[in-house]
Design an enzyme around this catalytic site. Structure first.
Site, mmCIF file in Angstrom:
data_model
loop_
_atom_site.group_PDB
_atom_site.id
_atom_site.type_symbol
_atom_site.label_atom_id
_atom_site.label_comp_id
_atom_site.label_asym_id
_atom_site.label_seq_id
_atom_site.Cartn_x
_atom_site.Cartn_y
_atom_site.Cartn_z
ATOM 1 N N ASP A 234 0.768 -1.074 0.055
ATOM 2 C CA ASP A 234 -0.030 0.173 -0.162
ATOM 3 C C ASP A 234 0.819 1.130 -0.125
ATOM 4 O OD1 ASP A 234 -2.849 1.256 0.906
ATOM 5 O OD2 ASP A 234 -1.275 2.361 1.824
ATOM 6 N N TYR B 65 2.726 10.001 -0.293
ATOM 7 C CA TYR B 65 3.818 9.506 0.529
ATOM 8 C C TYR B 65 5.070 9.644 -0.197
ATOM 9 C CZ TYR B 65 0.183 6.364 2.808
ATOM 10 O OH TYR B 65 -0.829 6.108 3.503
ATOM 11 N N LYS C 54 -2.952 5.850 -3.814
ATOM 12 C CA LYS C 54 -4.112 6.658 -3.666
ATOM 13 C C LYS C 54 -4.085 8.235 -4.324
ATOM 14 C CE LYS C 54 -3.730 4.678 0.929
ATOM 15 N NZ LYS C 54 -2.562 4.511 1.085
ATOM 16 N N HIS D 198 -7.502 9.584 -1.484
ATOM 17 C CA HIS D 198 -7.101 9.707 -0.315
ATOM 18 C C HIS D 198 -8.006 10.260 0.791
ATOM 19 C CE1 HIS D 198 -2.748 9.312 1.781
ATOM 20 N NE2 HIS D 198 -3.824 8.975 2.411
#
Length: 287
Positions: free
Chosen positions: A45, A50, A75, A108
């Site tokens: 994931d 990120y 996401k 997200h």
């Protein structure tokens, strides 16, 4: 544990246990993916927020495991709320990871992080963003589509206007913070819940009430917390870069009794996540 899956509403199978990669840079992420895959993980994931999608891609390519054996989630950035921006970001994610398709693509957040849970709910903008995910799904860029951090009215907005129903809602869920009404609503609508931060980033590890139950089963608090979510029918995606933790997190071959599940459901709510009390995972505002 690694072979256990849930089935999404479109028939796609998703491993019950995944590896989270929040707060890992590209180099750490590529190594974590290689380690996790070698241990047996098949579900990874990540997210555009990120900034480690390239690391995920490198980890996949160097893992020695065929792409089709892996389940990769990313996401869409919370700030992207129009069709064209979301569509462009999907192509960017595919390019960064070097993939032909994404197994699960998620919006997200229903709001940009700086406005999270504030008055503007972005209902119209989320319908537009969702349309982009639907189109990516139709042409095979993604195998499943879903949401993250969406509350019931956010979900109702999508359900009332979508062509393809969301298959997943990824939310903060762990012992001491389990949104049962939201979970029940999702499950009634064939939306699988994924629990991010299922060990509360360690905030539950010293909780004496939880430790008493863990000791009863001869397991760690972390293992107990993961099993708790699994028994509620949730996917768990604990984040770690440490192979020993990856192994321990997968050793979940025990069953919590109904009585002990009730105890865990009623553990007092944890209010403070310490250094992790900020986004893109928890409820503070970006600094």
């Amino acid at each position: 544990m690694f072979s256990e899956t849930f089935k999404l509403s479109n028939g796609v199978e998703i491993p019950k246990l995944g590896l989270g990669t929040w707060l890992l840079d590209d180099a750490q992420t590529s190594q974590a993916v290689r380690d996790a895959v070698s241990i047996g993980y098949r579900h990874i994931d990540t997210a555009q927020a990120y900034k480690n999608e390239a690391g995920v891609g490198e980890g996949i390519r160097s893992s020695g495991v065929a792409r089709e054996e892996l389940f990769i989630t990313t996401k869409v950035g919370a700030e992207l709320k129009n069709y064209d921006a979301v569509t462009q970001s999907i192509d960017e994610s595919l390019a960064k990871m070097g993939l032909d398709y994404i197994d699960l693509l998620i919006i997200h957040s229903p709001q940009p992080w700086k406005e999270f849970r504030e008055e503007n709910r972005y209902f119209g903008e989320n319908k537009e963003a969702w349309k982009s995910l639907e189109d990516a799904y139709k042409i095979g860029k993604v195998k499943a589509i879903g949401l993250s951090n969406f509350l019931q009215d956010d979900l109702e907005n999508i359900l009332a206007n979508c062509e393809i129903k969301p298959m997943v809602n990824q939310i903060l869920a762990h012992v001491s913070n389990t949104p049962f009404e939201l979970i029940e609503f999702c499950q009634k609508n064939d939306i699988l819940i994924e629990a991010y931060s299922p060990i509360a980033h360690g905030a539950v590890l010293d909780n004496p009430e939880i430790k008493v139950v863990a000791d009863k089963y001869g397991v760690s608090v972390a293992q107990l917390c993961l099993r708790y979510c699994l028994q509620l029918g949730l996917v768990v995606i604990p984040k770690t870069a440490k192979p020993d933790h990856m192994r321990n997190n997968a050793e979940l071959d025990f069953v919590i009794s109904d009585a002990d599940m009730e105890i865990l459901k009623n553990v007092e709510h944890i209010q403070n996540y310490g250094e992790h009390s900020f986004f893109p995972v928890f409820g503070g505002k970006l600094k």
